[in-house]
Each structure stands twice: as C-alpha cells, then as structure tokens.
Motif scaffolding. Structure first.
Motif, mmCIF file in Angstrom:
data_model
loop_
_atom_site.group_PDB
_atom_site.id
_atom_site.type_symbol
_atom_site.label_atom_id
_atom_site.label_comp_id
_atom_site.label_asym_id
_atom_site.label_seq_id
_atom_site.Cartn_x
_atom_site.Cartn_y
_atom_site.Cartn_z
ATOM 1 N N PHE A 1 0.855 -1.180 0.000
ATOM 2 C CA PHE A 1 0.000 0.000 0.000
ATOM 3 C C PHE A 1 0.889 1.227 0.000
ATOM 4 N N THR A 2 0.395 2.294 -0.628
ATOM 5 C CA THR A 2 1.160 3.526 -0.798
ATOM 6 C C THR A 2 0.350 4.695 -0.281
ATOM 7 N N VAL A 3 0.948 5.514 0.544
ATOM 8 C CA VAL A 3 0.311 6.728 1.056
ATOM 9 C C VAL A 3 1.095 7.928 0.553
ATOM 10 N N GLY A 4 0.384 9.044 0.373
ATOM 11 C CA GLY A 4 1.030 10.253 -0.132
ATOM 12 C C GLY A 4 0.427 11.499 0.465
ATOM 13 N N TYR A 5 1.196 12.579 0.435
ATOM 14 C CA TYR A 5 0.733 13.872 0.908
ATOM 15 C C TYR A 5 1.515 14.945 0.178
ATOM 16 N N GLN A 6 0.936 16.137 0.152
ATOM 17 C CA GLN A 6 1.516 17.222 -0.625
ATOM 18 C C GLN A 6 2.861 17.659 -0.052
ATOM 19 N N ASN A 7 3.792 17.889 -0.948
ATOM 20 C CA ASN A 7 5.122 18.351 -0.580
ATOM 21 C C ASN A 7 5.168 19.864 -0.727
ATOM 22 N N TYR A 8 5.524 20.545 0.324
ATOM 23 C CA TYR A 8 5.558 22.003 0.273
ATOM 24 C C TYR A 8 6.614 22.520 1.240
ATOM 25 N N THR A 9 6.987 23.765 1.052
ATOM 26 C CA THR A 9 7.941 24.428 1.934
ATOM 27 C C THR A 9 7.198 25.380 2.854
ATOM 28 N N GLU A 10 7.842 25.708 3.956
ATOM 29 C CA GLU A 10 7.253 26.641 4.905
ATOM 30 C C GLU A 10 8.359 27.448 5.558
ATOM 31 N N ALA A 11 7.988 28.540 6.159
ATOM 32 C CA ALA A 11 8.971 29.430 6.768
ATOM 33 C C ALA A 11 9.541 28.811 8.029
ATOM 34 N N THR A 12 10.837 28.963 8.213
ATOM 35 C CA THR A 12 11.517 28.508 9.423
ATOM 36 C C THR A 12 12.278 29.677 10.026
ATOM 37 N N VAL A 13 12.769 29.494 11.241
ATOM 38 C CA VAL A 13 13.413 30.594 11.963
ATOM 39 C C VAL A 13 14.823 30.847 11.462
ATOM 40 N N ALA A 14 15.599 29.773 11.310
ATOM 41 C CA ALA A 14 17.039 29.946 11.057
ATOM 42 C C ALA A 14 17.428 29.741 9.601
ATOM 43 N N ALA A 15 16.470 29.574 8.706
ATOM 44 C CA ALA A 15 16.825 29.298 7.316
ATOM 45 C C ALA A 15 15.719 29.801 6.409
ATOM 46 N N PRO A 16 15.996 29.895 5.114
ATOM 47 C CA PRO A 16 14.922 30.256 4.181
ATOM 48 C C PRO A 16 13.833 29.183 4.179
ATOM 49 N N VAL B 1 4.406 15.453 -4.673
ATOM 50 C CA VAL B 1 3.787 14.568 -3.691
ATOM 51 C C VAL B 1 4.870 13.679 -3.086
ATOM 52 N N LEU B 2 4.899 13.618 -1.762
ATOM 53 C CA LEU B 2 5.786 12.684 -1.073
ATOM 54 C C LEU B 2 5.032 11.375 -0.878
ATOM 55 N N THR B 3 5.582 10.290 -1.361
ATOM 56 C CA THR B 3 4.932 8.986 -1.269
ATOM 57 C C THR B 3 5.808 8.010 -0.500
ATOM 58 N N SER B 4 5.157 7.038 0.144
ATOM 59 C CA SER B 4 5.841 5.955 0.849
ATOM 60 C C SER B 4 5.083 4.667 0.555
ATOM 61 N N LYS B 5 5.772 3.733 -0.073
ATOM 62 C CA LYS B 5 5.164 2.453 -0.449
ATOM 63 C C LYS B 5 5.718 1.355 0.459
#
Length: 300
Positions: free
Chosen positions: A144-159, A185-189
């Motif tokens: 079985f394979t699950v997936g979710y959206q891959n995105y970036t977000e703001a962090t304190v010490a880096a872009p 999409v990040l997937t894990s099978k």
C-alpha cells in the motif's frame, strides 16, 4: 624354658655418621579401583546436571531476548508506518488567502479563514488530488502507498524549506537539483519482500526499495471503508482492491515476525494474521496488529 623378646627399636651408633632409627615396615593405604570409578561417575553426573541447567537457562534467556527483539522491530515498523499514514492526504494551508473578514472591525484573527492547497508561486506545482494521491494499494505483491503534498514553509534559522520526509527520511525537493515541481507529492510504499522476509519501503527519492525490518514472514492489510453520507464502517480485504480509495477511512496492518533461535513448542499453536490456528513449528512467532485512521480522509 623358653624366652620371648619383643622387637625393639635400637639406634646403631656409627663413628662418623648420623645416628639412624630403624622402624618396622607399615602397610601403604589408598583408594581401590571401584572407589575411584564411583567417584568419577558421581563427578560426571554432577557435571551433566550442571550442563543441563546451563542449557535450559541459555534457552530461556535466548527466547526472552529474541521476543524482546521482535517486539522492538515491530514497534519501529509501526512507528514508521503510522507516521506516514497519519500524514496521508495532508495539504498546504494558505494562511493569507486574501479573504476579507466579516465584520472587518473588531474581527478575531484566530477566526481568519484559510485555503487548502495554496497555489504554487511559480505556477509549476500541480494541484494535489486527494482522491488518487492519498492512498493506493496492490494485491500482488501485497503493498500500500500513502502520499501527501510536498511544500515548503517558513523557518526561523533558514529560508523556506520543507520539514516533510518519506519513509526513508528523504525529500527529493531539498536536493541540490530538486524542486517542488519535480516532487509535488511525497509517497511511501510499504510492501512485504517474500524473498528476504523483510518489510521494505520505497520512498519518493531515487534510492529504491530499502528494508525497514527483517524476520517478517507475513503481512496482511485490511481497509476500513466508510460509506458516503453514512457512519457505517466495514472491513475490506486487500484482494480485490477497494474500488473507491477516497472512501477508505483507516488501514489495518498485521505483521507476523519469526525468530531464528530453535524453540521446542510441541503441539502449541497461535493465530496468524488471517485468524487461523497455526503450529509454531520450532521457531518463536509473534503477531502484531494495529489500525491507523487517515485523519484527513473524507468527502470535502
């Protein structure tokens, strides 16, 4: 008339030599052959008993150690599986959707509306399709394979960067030549490698399939389906596959792990992942089962 004289010990002085005493001969004392053999037999019996106790103690210690090792492997596997399943179907939240507050005066910022699947600033990342990207499966080989959206977000010490990882701890979008458009999409099978008795995982990266744990002799998966518009739940087998993946509410994963140390279990049985009574054979077998809810699944 006869005279009898008792033997006496005399000293014979000799000029130029030390005086010696002459003693009568005394018979030597020792152990007979029979006594020696009995002693050896008793010693061997004590050694045999001690060796038997040592072997029994070693067998018990080995079984306990192996049971602990199998439990640790199962706990690690379920932790990795659970981490990915609980993120399945998740999407980026647009915290600034440019939606006016109503009423504008005195509105609570905590009640500001948000938007799912925020648009990619570059326009290259495709929208996340939850119905087809959240969960899929295969019957042969079982996976079985699950997936979710891959995105970036703001962090304190880096872009802006992504804190998301697949089952192998990878995110190809963070590589030197990676991008969100290449890996939206990040997937894990997760699948059972029957040739090596391993639970393997294939992530979104290019590293291919890698083993998570070993000693896995069986894996069974059941899907919990929620009928649309109802609160009715029912279990579906992994074969045939569900027809509507977006109606799957949870996943049940069962793992059977087998030890390597010989164990004497005459006539003992256990219930395998299919629920059937099965003989242990000469190895320790442990069955682990867990149900994971897909928290973001449902008709939206």
């Amino acid at each position: 008339m006869k005279y009898h004289f008792a033997p006496t010990t005399t000293s014979v002085p000799t000029k130029g030599y030390n005086t010696r005493r002459i003693h009568p001969l005394v018979g030597q004392q020792g152990v007979t052959l029979i006594e020696l053999m009995v002693g050896i037999a008793i010693g061997l019996l004590v050694v045999a008993v001690a060796m038997g106790a040592l072997m029994v103690s070693r067998g018990i210690s080995g079984t306990v150690s192996e049971a602990t090792s199998l439990q640790q492997q199962a706990a690690y596997a379920f932790r990795v599986i659970g981490q990915q399943i609980r993120q399945a179907g998740s999407m980026e939240l647009n915290l600034n959707p440019n939606i006016a507050l109503t009423p504008a005066s005195g509105a609570n910022p905590a009640m500001s509306p948000v938007a799912f699947d925020a648009p990619d600033p570059t326009g290259a990342r495709p929208p996340f399709v939850r119905a087809s990207s959240t969960l899929t499966g295969s019957a042969t080989p079982l996976s079985f394979t699950v997936g979710y959206q891959n995105y970036t977000e703001a962090t304190v010490a880096a872009p802006n960067t992504s804190l998301l990882r697949d089952c192998l701890g990878q995110n190809p979008a963070l590589a030197a030549s990676g991008s969100l458009s290449a890996t939206p999409v990040l997937t894990s099978k997760f699948e059972l490698d029957t040739t090596k008795n391993e639970l393997a995982c294939t992530g979104a990266g290019s590293s291919g399939k890698q083993a998570i744990i070993g000693n896995v002799t069986d894996m069974q998966v059941r899907y919990v389906e929620q009928a649309p518009g109802t609160t009715t739940l029912k279990y579906l087998p992994s074969s045939p596959l569900p027809s509507s993946w977006h109606n799957i509410y949870a996943i049940e994963v069962c793992l059977e792990l087998t030890g390597t140390e010989p164990v004497s279990t005459p006539g003992a049985t256990y219930k395998n992942c299919s629920g059937a009574d099965t003989s242990y054979g000469d190895r320790l077998k442990m069955v682990f089962r867990n149900v994971y809810q897909i928290r973001s699944q449902g008709q939206v």
